[in-house]
Motif scaffolding. Structure first.
Motif, PDB file in Angstrom:
ATOM      1  N   PRO A 276       3.849  -0.581  13.807  1.00  0.00           N
ATOM      2  CA  PRO A 276       4.400  -0.977  12.556  1.00  0.00           C
ATOM      3  C   PRO A 276       5.776  -0.291  12.456  1.00  0.00           C
ATOM      4  O   PRO A 276       6.655  -1.082  11.559  1.00  0.00           O
ATOM      5  N   ALA A 277       5.921   1.084  12.700  1.00  0.00           N
ATOM      6  CA  ALA A 277       7.222   1.582  12.424  1.00  0.00           C
ATOM      7  C   ALA A 277       8.476   1.194  13.323  1.00  0.00           C
ATOM      8  O   ALA A 277       9.422   1.056  12.750  1.00  0.00           O
ATOM      9  N   TRP A 278       8.075   1.055  14.687  1.00  0.00           N
ATOM     10  CA  TRP A 278       9.204   0.498  15.292  1.00  0.00           C
ATOM     11  C   TRP A 278       9.296  -0.858  15.061  1.00  0.00           C
ATOM     12  O   TRP A 278      10.783  -1.470  15.025  1.00  0.00           O
TER      13      TRP A 278
ATOM     14  N   HIS B 156      -1.203  -3.932   1.474  1.00  0.00           N
ATOM     15  CA  HIS B 156      -0.067  -3.964   0.137  1.00  0.00           C
ATOM     16  C   HIS B 156       1.133  -3.137   0.455  1.00  0.00           C
ATOM     17  O   HIS B 156       2.148  -3.520   0.485  1.00  0.00           O
ATOM     18  N   MET B 157       0.883  -1.847   0.976  1.00  0.00           N
ATOM     19  CA  MET B 157       2.142  -1.119   1.277  1.00  0.00           C
ATOM     20  C   MET B 157       2.954  -1.520   2.259  1.00  0.00           C
ATOM     21  O   MET B 157       4.100  -1.319   2.303  1.00  0.00           O
ATOM     22  N   MET B 158       2.409  -2.294   3.261  1.00  0.00           N
ATOM     23  CA  MET B 158       2.783  -2.537   4.578  1.00  0.00           C
ATOM     24  C   MET B 158       4.051  -3.774   4.124  1.00  0.00           C
ATOM     25  O   MET B 158       4.937  -3.876   4.525  1.00  0.00           O
ATOM     26  N   CYS B 159       3.365  -4.713   3.132  1.00  0.00           N
ATOM     27  CA  CYS B 159       4.209  -5.884   2.770  1.00  0.00           C
ATOM     28  C   CYS B 159       5.301  -5.260   1.886  1.00  0.00           C
ATOM     29  O   CYS B 159       6.455  -5.865   1.966  1.00  0.00           O
TER      30      CYS B 159
ATOM     31  N   LEU C 203      18.982   4.678   9.313  1.00  0.00           N
ATOM     32  CA  LEU C 203      17.911   5.316   9.633  1.00  0.00           C
ATOM     33  C   LEU C 203      17.304   6.128   8.976  1.00  0.00           C
ATOM     34  O   LEU C 203      15.993   6.235   8.806  1.00  0.00           O
ATOM     35  N   LEU C 204      17.928   6.973   7.937  1.00  0.00           N
ATOM     36  CA  LEU C 204      17.393   7.786   7.070  1.00  0.00           C
ATOM     37  C   LEU C 204      16.758   6.744   5.958  1.00  0.00           C
ATOM     38  O   LEU C 204      15.537   7.335   5.198  1.00  0.00           O
ATOM     39  N   SER C 205      17.113   5.644   5.477  1.00  0.00           N
ATOM     40  CA  SER C 205      16.372   4.706   4.820  1.00  0.00           C
ATOM     41  C   SER C 205      15.065   4.138   5.387  1.00  0.00           C
ATOM     42  O   SER C 205      14.118   4.257   4.719  1.00  0.00           O
ATOM     43  N   TRP C 206      15.135   3.948   6.726  1.00  0.00           N
ATOM     44  CA  TRP C 206      13.913   3.612   7.417  1.00  0.00           C
ATOM     45  C   TRP C 206      12.741   4.859   7.185  1.00  0.00           C
ATOM     46  O   TRP C 206      11.815   4.696   6.964  1.00  0.00           O
ATOM     47  N   ILE C 207      13.388   6.129   7.395  1.00  0.00           N
ATOM     48  CA  ILE C 207      12.383   7.230   7.219  1.00  0.00           C
ATOM     49  C   ILE C 207      12.002   7.344   6.115  1.00  0.00           C
ATOM     50  O   ILE C 207      10.631   7.616   5.725  1.00  0.00           O
ATOM     51  N   TRP C 208      12.906   7.053   5.052  1.00  0.00           N
ATOM     52  CA  TRP C 208      12.229   7.274   3.628  1.00  0.00           C
ATOM     53  C   TRP C 208      11.171   6.216   3.250  1.00  0.00           C
ATOM     54  O   TRP C 208      10.210   6.463   2.770  1.00  0.00           O
TER      55      TRP C 208
ATOM     56  N   LEU D 239       7.410   6.860   2.345  1.00  0.00           N
ATOM     57  CA  LEU D 239       7.014   6.263   1.099  1.00  0.00           C
ATOM     58  C   LEU D 239       5.882   5.552   0.782  1.00  0.00           C
ATOM     59  O   LEU D 239       4.905   5.641   0.087  1.00  0.00           O
ATOM     60  N   PHE D 240       5.641   4.509   1.741  1.00  0.00           N
ATOM     61  CA  PHE D 240       4.718   3.573   1.534  1.00  0.00           C
ATOM     62  C   PHE D 240       3.569   3.741   2.732  1.00  0.00           C
ATOM     63  O   PHE D 240       2.366   3.449   2.507  1.00  0.00           O
TER      64      PHE D 240
END
Length: 592
Positions: A120-122, A231-234, A294-299, A303-304
């Motif tokens: 999911p993260a990748w 829901h968080m994933m969507c 990259l920082l937005s991806w981590i954030w 967050l979700f």
């Protein structure tokens, strides 16, 4: 109540009349060219902020008001509406038209997602990377609109596969179970799975509604999603597409209209600089975009869904059913495209040639191909390259056109090029072209009337503040304004103000204009802030508060990275510590 209803119905008309009348004392009482230009500027700013008139219609007002006030002749104003920028835009839209017509954009996106895997993260990072890459060359809006149906199909398939796995586990653990019920459940699961697979060639809205309805019907809790994590994933995947399409547009001059507007304004105001071109802009913005992405991806991941480093970097781990389902959807979508066609190959080659010519025209550290024309320095620009490649799209054959003769023989009578003029027209954003032209006319009017010098003189006391604080204030101002006004309107409105500010306080204009231009794209907070936000919001997974929470973090990251860049690699590229010779000196004689 009837009066209120009339006011509500005609609110835009009343706002237009009210604005014109309330500001009218300014040119009547002061009676200077600066005041008359300021009146025009305030009226246009109000109409752009409120969108009482369409943005492009408001952009035509300088052509009406400047001649009436005697600021500029009608002929001179009209010449501002078509510049070098418009030729560059035409060439870029030719490329974008061919890419989307032959589905090359979809092939690139799916291939990049398949490369990063199905964790999911990748997977999220893969979608963000492919979206950002496409947004470098296509409009942010079309990129988000193209990628979102793929993301929605993957998300719905993951939810469906997880439900299937849980149903199988329940059957296994229950031991003896009513076979009739088991058969019904299996049929129902298959039906649900079929309904969540999107139909090729259709908008995913219908499929999205259908799949959501089915999930609601089969859920015991009556909600759209089986679990809160689904829901968080969507939410996560939607916001990743919206934000990465905007971040990707930062990296190239042609990536978003705000970059183009800045480049044209800067090169017109400072013609002796020769420092802003495709290559130099890429060098300054690409590192910033990568860090922000990259920082937005981590954030967003934290967050979700949380950020589990151990799970992400575990090698040889068996894929879950959810990950296998996700990989299968992406693989199926890619297989539907078939082998790479001749038209896609030619488009890809022209795409690469255009980028190569842009980078090599005047790279700065070595002589570019523009040095081959020493008699005409500065004549060939990025728009020259864009037009050359753009015209080729109308010349290169894509397929033969055939007809059947009376004898039944099929013969070729003509060929169809990669794109046609009709297809180009459907992609060409004429509203943006007019909006940008209006901005150029407004900037010329501010110069002709002396308003720019007057503003610079009044803002000169700001020179006592530290430069970094001035940059921070202007960046935060632009970031806040662009949340409620369109990005092109914001940058068009502020450039004629920020340029004289930099000159008045004797600071390199790039020091203020570059961060302000980059921050104009940081419209992450609201669904109405920019089109990509609105597109992902329309899928129904997000609430406004979700976008506000996520967007606030991305805005902070963006401004912080821009500030970091100005003090490191960007500052080193342009020697921002000194006031340049190509910027006009401020003397007492030039002050009004």
């Amino acid at each position: 109540m009837k009066i209120l209803s009339y006011i509500l119905v005609y609110r835009r008309f009343l706002l237009i009349v009210f604005t014109l009348l309330v500001l009218l004392p300014l040119p009547i009482i002061v009676r200077t060219k600066e005041a008359e230009c300021a009146y025009t500027l305030f009226v246009i700013a109000m109409f752009w902020l409120t969108e009482a008139l369409p943005l492009s219609v408001t952009a035509l007002l300088p052509g009406l008001m400047f001649p009436l006030f005697g600021i500029m002749t009608s002929k001179k104003v009209a010449s501002a509406y078509f510049k070098d920028f418009h030729l560059l835009l035409i060439g870029v839209i030719c490329l974008a038209t061919s890419i989307e017509k032959w589905n090359l954009h979809k092939r690139i996106a799916l291939r990049m997602v398949m490369t990063v895997g199905v964790n999911p993260a990748w997977l999220t990072l893969g979608f963000m990377s492919s979206t950002a890459f496409l947004s470098m060359w296509l409009s942010n809006t079309s990129t988000a609109a193209m990628v979102m149906p793929i993301v929605e199909a993957v998300a719905q398939q993951i939810i469906s596969a997880e439900a299937e796995v849980e149903a199988t586990q329940m059957t296994h653990f229950s031991g003896s179970i009513n076979h009739g019920l088991e058969t019904d459940e299996g049929v129902e699961t298959n039906e649900r799975k079929e309904k969540t697979i999107p139909v090729p060639g259709y908008s995913n809205d219908a499929g999205k509604i259908s799949s959501k309805t089915e999930l609601e019907k089969n859920s015991g809790t009556g909600t759209k999603y089986r679990t809160e994590r689904d829901h968080m994933m969507c939410k996560l995947m939607c916001l990743c597409i919206a934000y990465s399409s905007t971040i990707g547009g930062l990296t190239t001059i042609t990536g978003t209209s705000t970059n183009l507007i800045f480049a044209e304004h800067f090169n017109m105001r400072y013609p002796d600089c020769h420092c802003i071109n495709f290559g130099s802009w890429f060098m300054l913005s690409f590192p910033a975009a990568i860090i922000i992405l990259l920082l937005s991806w981590i954030w967003l991941q934290w967050l979700f869904l949380g950020f589990n480093f151990k799970e992400m970097f575990t090698c040889g781990k068996t894929k879950t059913a959810k990950q296998k389902a996700c990989a299968e959807v992406i693989k199926q979508e890619y297989q539907k495209l078939g082998p790479m066609r001749y038209q896609e190959i030619v488009t890809l080659v022209l795409f690469a040639v255009m980028a190569l010519l842009w980078f090599s025209r005047d790279p700065g550290f070595i002589s570019g191909w523009s040095a081959l024309f020493p008699k005409y320095p500065g004549f060939a620009t990025d728009s020259t390259v864009a037009l050359l490649i753009g015209i080729l799209f109308f010349l290169i054959p894509a397929k033969r056109l055939t007809k059947t003769t009376p004898t039944g023989e099929i013969v070729a009578f003509d060929y169809s090029p990669l794109i046609t003029w009709k297809e180009f027209q459907s992609f060409m954003p004429w509203d943006i072209a007019i909006l940008v032209g209006g901005g150029f006319a407004l900037a010329d009017g501010c110069e002709e009337s002396g308003l720019s010098k007057w503003i610079g003189n009044k803002l000169s006391p700001l020179g006592s503040l530290p430069v970094w604080l001035i940059i921070l204030i202007s960046s935060l101002l632009v970031t806040s304004l662009t949340e409620v006004a369109s990005n092109p309107a914001t940058i068009t409105l502020l450039l004629p103000i920020l340029s004289p500010l930099a000159e008045a306080i004797q600071v390199n204009p790039l020091y203020i204009l570059i961060p302000s231009t980059l921050c104009t794209s940081f419209a992450f907070l609201l669904p109405v802030a920019n089109p990509p936000n609105a597109i992902v919001f329309s899928y129904g997974h997000l609430k406004v508060i979700d976008m506000v929470k996520a967007g606030l973090g991305v805005n902070i990251v963006g401004v912080a990275v821009v500030m970091l860049g100005m003090s490191t690699w960007i500052g080193a590229m342009f020697d921002l510590s000194t006031y340049p010779s190509w910027a006009p000196p401020i003397s007492n004689e030039t002050m009004p």
